[in-house]
Design an enzyme around this catalytic site. Structure first.
Site, PDB file in Angstrom:
ATOM      1  N   LEU A   1     -22.004  20.696 -32.775  1.00  0.00           N
ATOM      2  CA  LEU A   1     -22.417  20.928 -34.108  1.00  0.00           C
ATOM      3  C   LEU A   1     -23.719  20.027 -34.083  1.00  0.00           C
ATOM      4  O   LEU A   1     -23.583  18.929 -33.724  1.00  0.00           O
ATOM      5  CB  LEU A   1     -21.460  20.526 -34.989  1.00  0.00           C
ATOM      6  CG  LEU A   1     -20.428  21.505 -35.233  1.00  0.00           C
ATOM      7  CD1 LEU A   1     -19.556  20.929 -36.560  1.00  0.00           C
ATOM      8  CD2 LEU A   1     -20.865  22.847 -35.837  1.00  0.00           C
ATOM      9  N   ASP A   2     -24.754  20.439 -34.615  1.00  0.00           N
ATOM     10  CA  ASP A   2     -26.118  19.691 -34.830  1.00  0.00           C
ATOM     11  C   ASP A   2     -25.869  18.728 -35.817  1.00  0.00           C
ATOM     12  O   ASP A   2     -24.893  18.749 -36.689  1.00  0.00           O
ATOM     13  CB  ASP A   2     -27.146  20.659 -35.097  1.00  0.00           C
ATOM     14  CG  ASP A   2     -27.224  21.200 -36.458  1.00  0.00           C
ATOM     15  OD1 ASP A   2     -27.215  20.613 -37.457  1.00  0.00           O
ATOM     16  OD2 ASP A   2     -27.367  22.539 -36.712  1.00  0.00           O
ATOM     17  N   TYR A   3     -26.585  17.732 -35.595  1.00  0.00           N
ATOM     18  CA  TYR A   3     -26.637  16.618 -36.252  1.00  0.00           C
ATOM     19  C   TYR A   3     -26.527  16.721 -37.963  1.00  0.00           C
ATOM     20  O   TYR A   3     -25.815  16.032 -38.708  1.00  0.00           O
ATOM     21  CB  TYR A   3     -27.865  15.673 -36.231  1.00  0.00           C
ATOM     22  CG  TYR A   3     -28.103  14.286 -36.908  1.00  0.00           C
ATOM     23  CD1 TYR A   3     -27.263  13.320 -36.339  1.00  0.00           C
ATOM     24  CD2 TYR A   3     -29.074  14.234 -37.813  1.00  0.00           C
ATOM     25  CE1 TYR A   3     -27.593  11.955 -37.122  1.00  0.00           C
ATOM     26  CE2 TYR A   3     -29.297  13.164 -38.530  1.00  0.00           C
ATOM     27  CZ  TYR A   3     -28.565  11.853 -38.076  1.00  0.00           C
ATOM     28  OH  TYR A   3     -28.728  10.606 -38.686  1.00  0.00           O
TER      29      TYR A   3
ATOM     30  N   THR B   1     -25.175  19.408 -39.512  1.00  0.00           N
ATOM     31  CA  THR B   1     -24.227  20.177 -39.906  1.00  0.00           C
ATOM     32  C   THR B   1     -22.885  19.518 -39.758  1.00  0.00           C
ATOM     33  O   THR B   1     -22.598  18.639 -39.007  1.00  0.00           O
ATOM     34  CB  THR B   1     -24.198  21.445 -38.921  1.00  0.00           C
ATOM     35  OG1 THR B   1     -25.197  22.073 -38.910  1.00  0.00           O
ATOM     36  CG2 THR B   1     -22.985  22.479 -39.324  1.00  0.00           C
TER      37      THR B   1
END
Length: 237
Positions: free
Chosen positions: A102-104, A106
């Site tokens: 999961l990106d930073y 999100t």
């Protein structure tokens, strides 16, 4: 840890049988034959051998669901020294790693495990697990934009697979929509890029489900162990 207990935890023999191995001079610690049944093993540093074969503790497989907060990376470390999701599960004895990412910016559902086979399976392109997100976006997508989103968008050098998009709520005062988005792929920042491509940039993004695994009431920054039923489901995919 007592030597016979360590041998038993390695799955070699029961504690009683382990004592027989020791008394038969078949056990070595750091290449020294051990004959004392009360010998204490440093399980982190000592090298234990039975019949000249190195033995190790059988690793317990664990499966965890973490409600990732924004502001955490899903890699072990990065050049900016940002906090990692592994910091949130540091009290777990086993070394676990995220399944996917999961990106930073999100938040939401992230699975972690030490089961390498399951990680490989769930991150392989041929096993398309549906991921559900709740996104707050600028504006309100119209019918054409929704259809384009569902049927595939050109993002950089690829076209996205079919997806689902449903408007859950629209705040006309703030001109902000809450969307439920479902995709099968997992390319870098894909949901954000898809929303931007239909001119509705993401303001907040949270993943709430992977297939039948749902975040439920797990609090942000906390984790829970998956149930036997959930583990069985993941292995059946």
């Amino acid at each position: 840890m007592r030597i016979n207990k360590y041998i038993a935890l390695c799955g070699v023999a029961s504690r009683r049988k382990a004592e027989e191995l020791i008394l038969s001079n078949r056990v070595k610690v750091n290449d020294e034959i051990i004959t004392e049944l009360s010998y204490q093993v440093d399980e982190k540093n000592d090298i234990v051998k039975v019949d000249d074969k190195i033995i190790k503790e059988e690793e317990k497989l664990v499966y965890i669901l973490l409600n990732k907060p924004e502001g955490y990376i899903t890699t072990v470390k990065d050049q900016f020294d940002r906090p990692s999701v592994l910091d949130l599960v540091s009290d777990i004895k086993e070394r676990v790693y995220p399944i996917g990412r999961l990106d930073y910016e999100t938040s939401g559902l992230l699975l972690l495990t030490n089961d390498g086979d399951l990680t490989y399976k769930l991150t392989h392109p041929k096993h398309e697990v549906e991921k559900t997100y709740v996104a707050r976006v600028k504006g309100k997508p119209n019918r054409r934009e929704i259809e384009n989103f569902k049927n595939g968008l050109k993002i950089e050098d690829y076209i996205t697979s079919k997806a689902k998009l449903k408007i859950v709520k629209y705040d006309d005062k703030k001109d902000v929509s809450t969307l439920e988005i479902k995709i099968h792929e997992g390319k870098n920042r894909q949901v954000r890029k898809m929303c931007k491509a239909i001119n509705h940039p993401v303001l907040r993004l949270k993943r709430v489900a992977m297939g039948k695994i749902k975040i439920q009431d797990c609090q942000i920054g906390k984790y829970r162990y998956l149930t036997e039923e959930e583990i069985k489901y993941l292995k059946s995919i």
